[in-house]
Motif scaffolding. Structure first.
Motif, PDB file in Angstrom:
ATOM      1  N   LEU A 129      27.844  51.681  42.234  1.00  0.00           N
ATOM      2  CA  LEU A 129      27.557  50.283  41.894  1.00  0.00           C
ATOM      3  C   LEU A 129      28.743  49.627  41.208  1.00  0.00           C
ATOM      4  CD1 LEU A 129      25.512  47.970  41.788  1.00  0.00           C
ATOM      5  CD2 LEU A 129      24.679  48.915  39.618  1.00  0.00           C
ATOM      6  N   SER A 130      29.408  50.357  40.345  1.00  0.00           N
ATOM      7  CA  SER A 130      30.545  49.786  39.619  1.00  0.00           C
ATOM      8  C   SER A 130      31.726  49.517  40.533  1.00  0.00           C
ATOM      9  CB  SER A 130      30.965  50.725  38.480  1.00  0.00           C
ATOM     10  OG  SER A 130      31.407  51.978  38.983  1.00  0.00           O
ATOM     11  N   THR A 133      30.878  46.479  42.707  1.00  0.00           N
ATOM     12  CA  THR A 133      30.953  45.265  41.892  1.00  0.00           C
ATOM     13  C   THR A 133      32.398  44.898  41.588  1.00  0.00           C
ATOM     14  OG1 THR A 133      28.828  45.837  40.878  1.00  0.00           O
ATOM     15  CG2 THR A 133      30.167  44.201  39.754  1.00  0.00           C
ATOM     16  N   LEU A 134      33.219  45.908  41.292  1.00  0.00           N
ATOM     17  CA  LEU A 134      34.626  45.660  40.979  1.00  0.00           C
ATOM     18  C   LEU A 134      35.366  45.060  42.164  1.00  0.00           C
ATOM     19  CD1 LEU A 134      37.134  45.970  39.150  1.00  0.00           C
ATOM     20  CD2 LEU A 134      37.373  48.293  40.048  1.00  0.00           C
ATOM     21  N   VAL A 135      35.217  45.666  43.321  1.00  0.00           N
ATOM     22  CA  VAL A 135      35.969  45.178  44.482  1.00  0.00           C
ATOM     23  C   VAL A 135      35.406  43.838  44.967  1.00  0.00           C
ATOM     24  CG1 VAL A 135      36.599  47.507  45.188  1.00  0.00           C
ATOM     25  CG2 VAL A 135      34.541  46.481  46.131  1.00  0.00           C
ATOM     26  N   ALA A 136      34.085  43.612  44.776  1.00  0.00           N
ATOM     27  CA  ALA A 136      33.523  42.312  45.141  1.00  0.00           C
ATOM     28  C   ALA A 136      34.077  41.218  44.236  1.00  0.00           C
ATOM     29  CB  ALA A 136      31.994  42.362  45.052  1.00  0.00           C
ATOM     30  N   GLY A 137      34.163  41.484  42.932  1.00  0.00           N
ATOM     31  CA  GLY A 137      34.742  40.506  42.018  1.00  0.00           C
ATOM     32  C   GLY A 137      36.207  40.253  42.305  1.00  0.00           C
ATOM     33  N   MET A 138      36.941  41.300  42.616  1.00  0.00           N
ATOM     34  CA  MET A 138      38.348  41.139  42.955  1.00  0.00           C
ATOM     35  C   MET A 138      38.512  40.335  44.242  1.00  0.00           C
ATOM     36  SD  MET A 138      41.144  44.152  43.687  1.00  0.00           S
ATOM     37  CE  MET A 138      42.773  43.727  44.350  1.00  0.00           C
ATOM     38  N   GLY A 139      37.682  40.632  45.237  1.00  0.00           N
ATOM     39  CA  GLY A 139      37.757  39.890  46.493  1.00  0.00           C
ATOM     40  C   GLY A 139      37.391  38.428  46.314  1.00  0.00           C
ATOM     41  N   LEU A 140      36.377  38.161  45.480  1.00  0.00           N
ATOM     42  CA  LEU A 140      35.983  36.777  45.215  1.00  0.00           C
ATOM     43  C   LEU A 140      37.121  36.000  44.571  1.00  0.00           C
ATOM     44  CD1 LEU A 140      33.830  34.562  45.052  1.00  0.00           C
ATOM     45  CD2 LEU A 140      33.078  35.569  42.881  1.00  0.00           C
ATOM     46  N   ARG A 141      37.809  36.629  43.676  1.00  0.00           N
ATOM     47  CA  ARG A 141      38.932  35.963  43.013  1.00  0.00           C
ATOM     48  C   ARG A 141      40.079  35.702  43.985  1.00  0.00           C
ATOM     49  NH1 ARG A 141      40.732  35.203  37.829  1.00  0.00           N
ATOM     50  NH2 ARG A 141      42.983  35.116  37.536  1.00  0.00           N
ATOM     51  N   MET A 142      40.290  36.597  44.937  1.00  0.00           N
ATOM     52  CA  MET A 142      41.419  36.464  45.860  1.00  0.00           C
ATOM     53  C   MET A 142      41.162  35.448  46.960  1.00  0.00           C
ATOM     54  SD  MET A 142      42.769  40.403  46.282  1.00  0.00           S
ATOM     55  CE  MET A 142      44.184  39.844  47.254  1.00  0.00           C
TER      56      MET A 142
END
Length: 316
Positions: A129-130, A133-142
Motif C-alpha cells: 500500500l505504501s 501510494t508513493l508512486v501514485a503521489g509522485m506520478g500525480l506531481r509529475m
C-alpha cells in the motif's frame, strides 16, 4: 485471542526492525519510483485531449531505459518479500528452542502460527500500500492530472490483488518452514519454487503447445488460437501468470480478456482503442484468476496449519 495478538505484535515489531526487510523495502521503493518516473516521462510525450485513463497509464507504461512496468517489478519483488517474511517463521523458533518454551506458556498452539502468518501478511500489506501510494503521489506531481474515482477504485483492487499474490508466497514459505527443520533448506525450497514458476513454467508451456499444435508462418487463425489456448492453460499454473493477467485487465480497461504483451503494446501504439470496460466488468473478467490465487494461499496455509498442529514439539 489474547495469545494471538501477543504473537502478532511481537512478530510485527520484529519484521519492521529487521535489516533484511529494510533492505528489501528500499529496493522495492527504488524500483517503483524509477518505473513511475519513466512512465510519467512517456505520458508527457504522447498524451492528447482524447486520451482516457491517463493516471492508470503510469502503472503500465515502460521506457527504453527501463523496459519493465511497475506491475512487473511488483510481480518480481513481492514473492521475494513474502518468502523473506515466512521462510524461518517456525523452524527458527524450533531450532533455537524458543518454540517449546513459548508453548509452555498459557498460549494455544494455533495462536503461534496464526499470529506469525497474520503479522507477515500485515507487513506485506503495509509495504504494498505504501509503495503504490508513493508512486501514485509522485506520478500525480509529475503529470499534473488527478485520477478519476474509477481509477482510484481500480488502484485499490490492484493493491488487494497484490496482497493476495504476496500472501500465497508467504503461506508457501511458512509451509516450508514447518516442513523443514533448517531455515536454509526452507529458504532454498521457496526460492526454487519461485524460480520454477517465474521462469520455467512459461518455457514448459511453450514446449507443450508447440508439440501439440505446431505453428509456422502459414498457420491459420484457428490453429494460432488453439496454440495460444494450450499455452495459456498451462502457463496459468504459475501464480505470477494469474497475477499478471489480473493486473493487465484492471489497469487497462480497454482489455476484455487477459492478453499477451504484444497486444498490450499494440493497443496504445497502433490506435486500436476498443470501448473500455467498467470496473464491474473488469472484476468479472479477473475473478477466476483472483479466486485461484486465494485458493492457493488458503491451501498452502491450511497444509502448514495442519502439519504444525499435529507435530510433536519437544523441549531442548
Amino acid at each position: 485471542m489474547k495469545g494471538l495478538m501477543a504473537v502478532f505484535w511481537k512478530e510485527l515489531s520484529d519484521h519492521f526492525s529487521s535489516l533484511r526487510f529494510i533492505i528489501l523495502s528500499i529496493l522495492v521503493y527504488l524500483a517503483g519510483v524509477a518505473a513511475i518516473y519513466v512512465a510519467a516521462e512517456n505520458i508527457r510525450a504522447d498524451v492528447t485531449a482524447t486520451t482516457r485513463f491517463i493516471f492508470l497509464r503510469l502503472f503500465i507504461l515502460s521506457g527504453e531505459n527501463i523496459p519493465f512496468s511497475f506491475p512487473f517489478f511488483l510481480s518480481l519483488f513481492i514473492p521475494i518479500i513474502g518468502i523473506a517474511l515466512g521462510f524461518d517463521a517456525i523452524n527458527s523458533e524450533r531450532t533455537s528452542g524458543n518454540l517449546s518454551r513459548l508453548l509452555s506458556q498459557p498460549l494455544y498452539r494455533d495462536s503461534v502460527i496464526n499470529g506469525k502468518f497474520l503479522a507477515g501478511l500485515v507487513t506485506l500489506s503495509i509495504l504494498v500500500l505504501s509503495i503504490v501510494t508513493l508512486v501514485a503521489g509522485m506520478g500525480l506531481r509529475m503529470i499534473g492530472i488527478p485520477p478519476t474515482a474509477e481509477e482510484v477504485l481500480r488502484l485499490f483492487v490492484f493493491v488487494f490483488i497484490s496482497i493476495v499474490y504476496g500472501g500465497f508466497w508467504l503461506s508457501l514459505a511458512v509451509l516450508f518452514s514447518v516442513l523443514f527443520n533448517r531455515t536454509a533448506t526452507s529458504a532454498l525450497a521457496s526460492v526454487a519454487v519461485w524460480l520454477f514458476m517465474f521462469l520455467f513454467v512459461g518455457m514448459i508451456a511453450t514446449f507443450v503447445a508447440n508439440a501439440i499444435v505446431p505453428i509456422d508462418y502459414n498457420s491459420t487463425v484457428g490453429t494460432l488460437a488453439r496454440h495460444d489456448e494450450i499455452y495459456r492453460s498451462i502457463n496459468r499454473i504459475s501464480p505470477s501468470t494469474l497475477y499478471g493477467e489480473s493486473v493487465q485487465v484492471l489497469l487497462m480497461p480497454e482489455l476484455s480478456n487477459p492478453s499477451s504483451t504484444l497486444m498490450l503494446i499494440s493497443i496504445y501504439t497502433a490506435g486500436m482503442m476498443p470501448t473500455p470496460l467498467s470496473l464491474g466488468q473488469s472484476l468479472v473478467v479477473v475473478w477466476p484468476q483472483v479466486t485461484s490465487l486465494i485458493a492457493l494461499t488458503a491451501l498452502c496455509f491450511a497444509a502448514s496449519y495442519i502439519k504444525f498442529m499435529r507435530e510433536e514439539i519437544r523441549s531442548t
